[in-house]
Design a protein around this motif. Structure first.
Motif, PDB file in Angstrom:
ATOM      1  N   ASP A  79       0.876  -1.169   0.000  1.00  0.00           N
ATOM      2  CA  ASP A  79       0.000   0.000   0.000  1.00  0.00           C
ATOM      3  C   ASP A  79       0.907   1.211   0.000  1.00  0.00           C
ATOM      4  OD1 ASP A  79      -1.646   2.157   0.566  1.00  0.00           O
ATOM      5  OD2 ASP A  79      -2.851   1.092   2.054  1.00  0.00           O
ATOM      6  N   ILE A  80       0.928   1.959  -1.088  1.00  0.00           N
ATOM      7  CA  ILE A  80       1.916   3.033  -1.230  1.00  0.00           C
ATOM      8  C   ILE A  80       1.678   4.194  -0.283  1.00  0.00           C
ATOM      9  CG2 ILE A  80       2.310   2.405  -3.636  1.00  0.00           C
ATOM     10  CD1 ILE A  80       0.844   5.007  -4.412  1.00  0.00           C
ATOM     11  N   THR A  81       0.531   4.212   0.405  1.00  0.00           N
ATOM     12  CA  THR A  81       0.286   5.271   1.387  1.00  0.00           C
ATOM     13  C   THR A  81       0.880   4.942   2.754  1.00  0.00           C
ATOM     14  OG1 THR A  81      -1.862   4.393   2.138  1.00  0.00           O
ATOM     15  CG2 THR A  81      -1.868   5.855   0.207  1.00  0.00           C
ATOM     16  N   ASP A 116     -12.436  13.811   2.795  1.00  0.00           N
ATOM     17  CA  ASP A 116     -11.803  12.494   2.829  1.00  0.00           C
ATOM     18  C   ASP A 116     -11.302  12.095   1.442  1.00  0.00           C
ATOM     19  OD1 ASP A 116     -12.157  12.157   5.542  1.00  0.00           O
ATOM     20  OD2 ASP A 116     -14.086  11.130   5.333  1.00  0.00           O
ATOM     21  N   LYS A 117     -12.115  12.338   0.424  1.00  0.00           N
ATOM     22  CA  LYS A 117     -11.705  12.005  -0.940  1.00  0.00           C
ATOM     23  C   LYS A 117     -10.520  12.859  -1.387  1.00  0.00           C
ATOM     24  CE  LYS A 117     -16.131  10.256  -2.677  1.00  0.00           C
ATOM     25  NZ  LYS A 117     -17.222  10.452  -3.666  1.00  0.00           N
ATOM     26  N   GLU A 118     -10.558  14.138  -1.054  1.00  0.00           N
ATOM     27  CA  GLU A 118      -9.455  15.017  -1.438  1.00  0.00           C
ATOM     28  C   GLU A 118      -8.142  14.570  -0.792  1.00  0.00           C
ATOM     29  OE1 GLU A 118     -10.003  18.341  -3.604  1.00  0.00           O
ATOM     30  OE2 GLU A 118     -11.017  16.440  -4.069  1.00  0.00           O
ATOM     31  N   LEU A 119      -8.200  14.271   0.505  1.00  0.00           N
ATOM     32  CA  LEU A 119      -6.983  13.891   1.212  1.00  0.00           C
ATOM     33  C   LEU A 119      -6.490  12.502   0.823  1.00  0.00           C
ATOM     34  CD1 LEU A 119      -7.703  15.344   4.771  1.00  0.00           C
ATOM     35  CD2 LEU A 119      -6.251  16.298   2.961  1.00  0.00           C
ATOM     36  N   GLN A 120      -7.409  11.575   0.551  1.00  0.00           N
ATOM     37  CA  GLN A 120      -7.002  10.258   0.062  1.00  0.00           C
ATOM     38  C   GLN A 120      -6.280  10.374  -1.275  1.00  0.00           C
ATOM     39  OE1 GLN A 120     -10.022   7.093   0.089  1.00  0.00           O
ATOM     40  NE2 GLN A 120     -11.078   8.222   1.716  1.00  0.00           N
ATOM     41  N   THR A 121      -6.780  11.252  -2.125  1.00  0.00           N
ATOM     42  CA  THR A 121      -6.155  11.459  -3.434  1.00  0.00           C
ATOM     43  C   THR A 121      -4.747  12.016  -3.276  1.00  0.00           C
ATOM     44  OG1 THR A 121      -8.325  11.866  -4.433  1.00  0.00           O
ATOM     45  CG2 THR A 121      -6.402  12.614  -5.663  1.00  0.00           C
ATOM     46  N   VAL A 122      -4.593  13.003  -2.389  1.00  0.00           N
ATOM     47  CA  VAL A 122      -3.266  13.581  -2.148  1.00  0.00           C
ATOM     48  C   VAL A 122      -2.322  12.548  -1.527  1.00  0.00           C
ATOM     49  CG1 VAL A 122      -1.995  15.329  -0.842  1.00  0.00           C
ATOM     50  CG2 VAL A 122      -4.133  15.933  -1.974  1.00  0.00           C
ATOM     51  N   ALA A 123      -2.852  11.742  -0.607  1.00  0.00           N
ATOM     52  CA  ALA A 123      -2.017  10.730   0.054  1.00  0.00           C
ATOM     53  C   ALA A 123      -1.499   9.701  -0.945  1.00  0.00           C
ATOM     54  CB  ALA A 123      -2.820  10.033   1.156  1.00  0.00           C
ATOM     55  N   THR A 124      -2.333   9.326  -1.915  1.00  0.00           N
ATOM     56  CA  THR A 124      -1.928   8.310  -2.894  1.00  0.00           C
ATOM     57  C   THR A 124      -1.143   8.911  -4.054  1.00  0.00           C
ATOM     58  OG1 THR A 124      -3.877   6.971  -2.363  1.00  0.00           O
ATOM     59  CG2 THR A 124      -2.769   6.497  -4.439  1.00  0.00           C
ATOM     60  N   ARG A 180       6.955   8.737  -2.480  1.00  0.00           N
ATOM     61  CA  ARG A 180       7.570   7.670  -1.681  1.00  0.00           C
ATOM     62  C   ARG A 180       8.157   6.583  -2.593  1.00  0.00           C
ATOM     63  NH1 ARG A 180       3.568   6.892   1.462  1.00  0.00           N
ATOM     64  NH2 ARG A 180       4.434   7.928   3.309  1.00  0.00           N
ATOM     65  N   MET A 181       7.395   6.166  -3.584  1.00  0.00           N
ATOM     66  CA  MET A 181       7.804   5.043  -4.417  1.00  0.00           C
ATOM     67  C   MET A 181       8.768   5.455  -5.526  1.00  0.00           C
ATOM     68  SD  MET A 181       6.241   2.876  -2.672  1.00  0.00           S
ATOM     69  CE  MET A 181       6.515   1.355  -3.579  1.00  0.00           C
ATOM     70  N   VAL A 182       8.451   6.537  -6.209  1.00  0.00           N
ATOM     71  CA  VAL A 182       9.302   6.972  -7.324  1.00  0.00           C
ATOM     72  C   VAL A 182      10.670   7.420  -6.817  1.00  0.00           C
ATOM     73  CG1 VAL A 182       9.549   8.673  -9.180  1.00  0.00           C
ATOM     74  CG2 VAL A 182       7.338   7.566  -8.793  1.00  0.00           C
ATOM     75  N   ALA A 183      10.692   8.125  -5.694  1.00  0.00           N
ATOM     76  CA  ALA A 183      11.976   8.556  -5.133  1.00  0.00           C
ATOM     77  C   ALA A 183      12.812   7.362  -4.690  1.00  0.00           C
ATOM     78  CB  ALA A 183      11.742   9.501  -3.950  1.00  0.00           C
ATOM     79  N   THR A 184      12.170   6.342  -4.136  1.00  0.00           N
ATOM     80  CA  THR A 184      12.890   5.135  -3.729  1.00  0.00           C
ATOM     81  C   THR A 184      13.505   4.444  -4.942  1.00  0.00           C
ATOM     82  OG1 THR A 184      11.450   4.793  -1.815  1.00  0.00           O
ATOM     83  CG2 THR A 184      12.665   2.872  -2.606  1.00  0.00           C
ATOM     84  N   ALA A 185      12.720   4.328  -6.015  1.00  0.00           N
ATOM     85  CA  ALA A 185      13.229   3.713  -7.247  1.00  0.00           C
ATOM     86  C   ALA A 185      14.402   4.518  -7.814  1.00  0.00           C
ATOM     87  CB  ALA A 185      12.109   3.604  -8.275  1.00  0.00           C
ATOM     88  N   TYR A 186      14.253   5.841  -7.812  1.00  0.00           N
ATOM     89  CA  TYR A 186      15.307   6.713  -8.340  1.00  0.00           C
ATOM     90  C   TYR A 186      16.587   6.591  -7.511  1.00  0.00           C
ATOM     91  CZ  TYR A 186      17.724  11.044  -9.634  1.00  0.00           C
ATOM     92  OH  TYR A 186      18.662  11.967 -10.040  1.00  0.00           O
ATOM     93  N   ARG A 187      16.452   6.636  -6.192  1.00  0.00           N
ATOM     94  CA  ARG A 187      17.638   6.526  -5.328  1.00  0.00           C
ATOM     95  C   ARG A 187      18.353   5.199  -5.543  1.00  0.00           C
ATOM     96  NH1 ARG A 187      14.245   8.305  -1.235  1.00  0.00           N
ATOM     97  NH2 ARG A 187      14.323   6.240  -0.282  1.00  0.00           N
ATOM     98  N   TYR A 192      -7.487  15.469  -7.810  1.00  0.00           N
ATOM     99  CA  TYR A 192      -6.970  14.583  -8.852  1.00  0.00           C
ATOM    100  C   TYR A 192      -6.176  15.375  -9.884  1.00  0.00           C
ATOM    101  CZ  TYR A 192      -6.798  11.167 -12.621  1.00  0.00           C
ATOM    102  OH  TYR A 192      -6.364  10.317 -13.610  1.00  0.00           O
ATOM    103  N   SER A 193      -6.780  16.436 -10.421  1.00  0.00           N
ATOM    104  CA  SER A 193      -6.099  17.236 -11.434  1.00  0.00           C
ATOM    105  C   SER A 193      -4.809  17.837 -10.893  1.00  0.00           C
ATOM    106  CB  SER A 193      -7.041  18.343 -11.922  1.00  0.00           C
ATOM    107  OG  SER A 193      -6.422  19.144 -12.902  1.00  0.00           O
ATOM    108  N   SER A 194      -4.865  18.346  -9.666  1.00  0.00           N
ATOM    109  CA  SER A 194      -3.682  18.987  -9.077  1.00  0.00           C
ATOM    110  C   SER A 194      -2.554  17.997  -8.821  1.00  0.00           C
ATOM    111  CB  SER A 194      -4.069  19.660  -7.756  1.00  0.00           C
ATOM    112  OG  SER A 194      -5.032  20.660  -7.962  1.00  0.00           O
ATOM    113  N   THR A 195      -2.900  16.804  -8.332  1.00  0.00           N
ATOM    114  CA  THR A 195      -1.846  15.818  -8.074  1.00  0.00           C
ATOM    115  C   THR A 195      -1.240  15.297  -9.370  1.00  0.00           C
ATOM    116  OG1 THR A 195      -3.538  14.078  -7.840  1.00  0.00           O
ATOM    117  CG2 THR A 195      -2.697  15.088  -5.816  1.00  0.00           C
ATOM    118  N   LYS A 196      -2.026  15.278 -10.438  1.00  0.00           N
ATOM    119  CA  LYS A 196      -1.467  14.849 -11.723  1.00  0.00           C
ATOM    120  C   LYS A 196      -0.493  15.892 -12.273  1.00  0.00           C
ATOM    121  CE  LYS A 196      -3.183  10.838 -11.772  1.00  0.00           C
ATOM    122  NZ  LYS A 196      -2.311   9.658 -11.676  1.00  0.00           N
TER     123      LYS A 196
END
Length: 251
Positions: A65-67, A104-112, A119-126, A155-159
């Protein structure tokens, strides 16, 4: 023959492989001879992907779970179990139309799409920068990052954030003289669980989208908008000035 041998030596990790685009990309990479590690929140669906893939091509699977804070450690465990990673493919994401701004939906979207993505992309890059000294990171973002969409603010902002984060890492890799490639994949509406039950126009088939994605990855494309109709749409979106865009009703 030479390309097949090269692919059979390549290792990819797909995050978000339980359904939709991630699932299709994992299967298509496996069919092309890649050794693939898959991760997602539901192990039953991951095992189904493993059963459908060519025998021996799914090297490992993990419930991630990437969150969660342990997600980066689990990714590093996958890399170790596979004996390395040439391609990191990120397909985890959520989003809703949310004109009422359900918090809740807004914050879940930002968290994911925000914190989980980093969290995941930076780990892969490092890992690629420190251990492998090269690699390829490909991420599903969206054409929704082109302009702010009032119907789906988080959603739009996180993209848009994801678009910029990939661009930043690409620039940093060049500054550090690291041969790490990046592919920012920006599809339109794809027939997946994410939009199930909605009647969006120009919906794309996930299998065909995955085929275009794998082709873009193998060709080393920096940015891929899928498909040509959305490429035209995005082109004209970019020409609309701010004062006019904020007065338009985009559903």
């Amino acid at each position: 023959m030479g390309q097949l041998v090269e692919r059979m030596n390549k290792k990819a990790i797909v995050i978000g492989a339980t359904s939709g685009i991630g699932r299709e990309v994992a299967l298509q990479l496996a069919e092309k001879g890649w050794l693939v590690g898959i991760a997602g929140r539901r192990t039953d669906l991951l095992r189904e992907v493993q059963r459908q893939a060519p025998e021996g091509r799914i090297a490992c699977l993990r419930q991630i779970d990437i969150t969660k804070d342990d997600a980066s450690d689990l990714l590093e465990e996958m890399i170790s179990e596979m004996g390395g990673m040439d391609l990191y493919f990120h397909s985890s994401g959520i989003g809703w139309q949310n004109t009422t701004l359900d918090i809740d939906k807004e914050l879940q979207t930002v968290a994911t799409n925000g914190m989980g993505f980093v969290r995941m992309v930076a780990t892969a890059y490092r890992w690629m920068a420190g251990n492998h000294k090269k690699g390829h990171i490909a991420c599903i973002t969206s054409i929704a990052g082109t302009k702010g969409l009032g119907a789906a603010p988080a959603y739009s902002s996180t993209k848009r954030f994801q678009n910029h984060y990939i661009e930043c890492l690409s620039q940093q890799a060049r500054m550090r003289h690291l041969p790490i490639l990046f592919t920012d994949i920006r599809p339109g509406f794809v027939k997946t669980d994410l939009i199930a039950g909605n009647h969006y126009p120009l919906q794309l088939d996930a299998h065909r989208v995955a085929k275009a994605i794998v082709d873009a990855i193998e060709r080393g494309k920096a940015i891929k908008v899928i498909d040509w109709r959305y490429a035209i749409l995005v082109f004209f979106w970019r020409l609309i000035p701010h004062w006019l865009w904020t007065r338009m009703k985009i559903g």
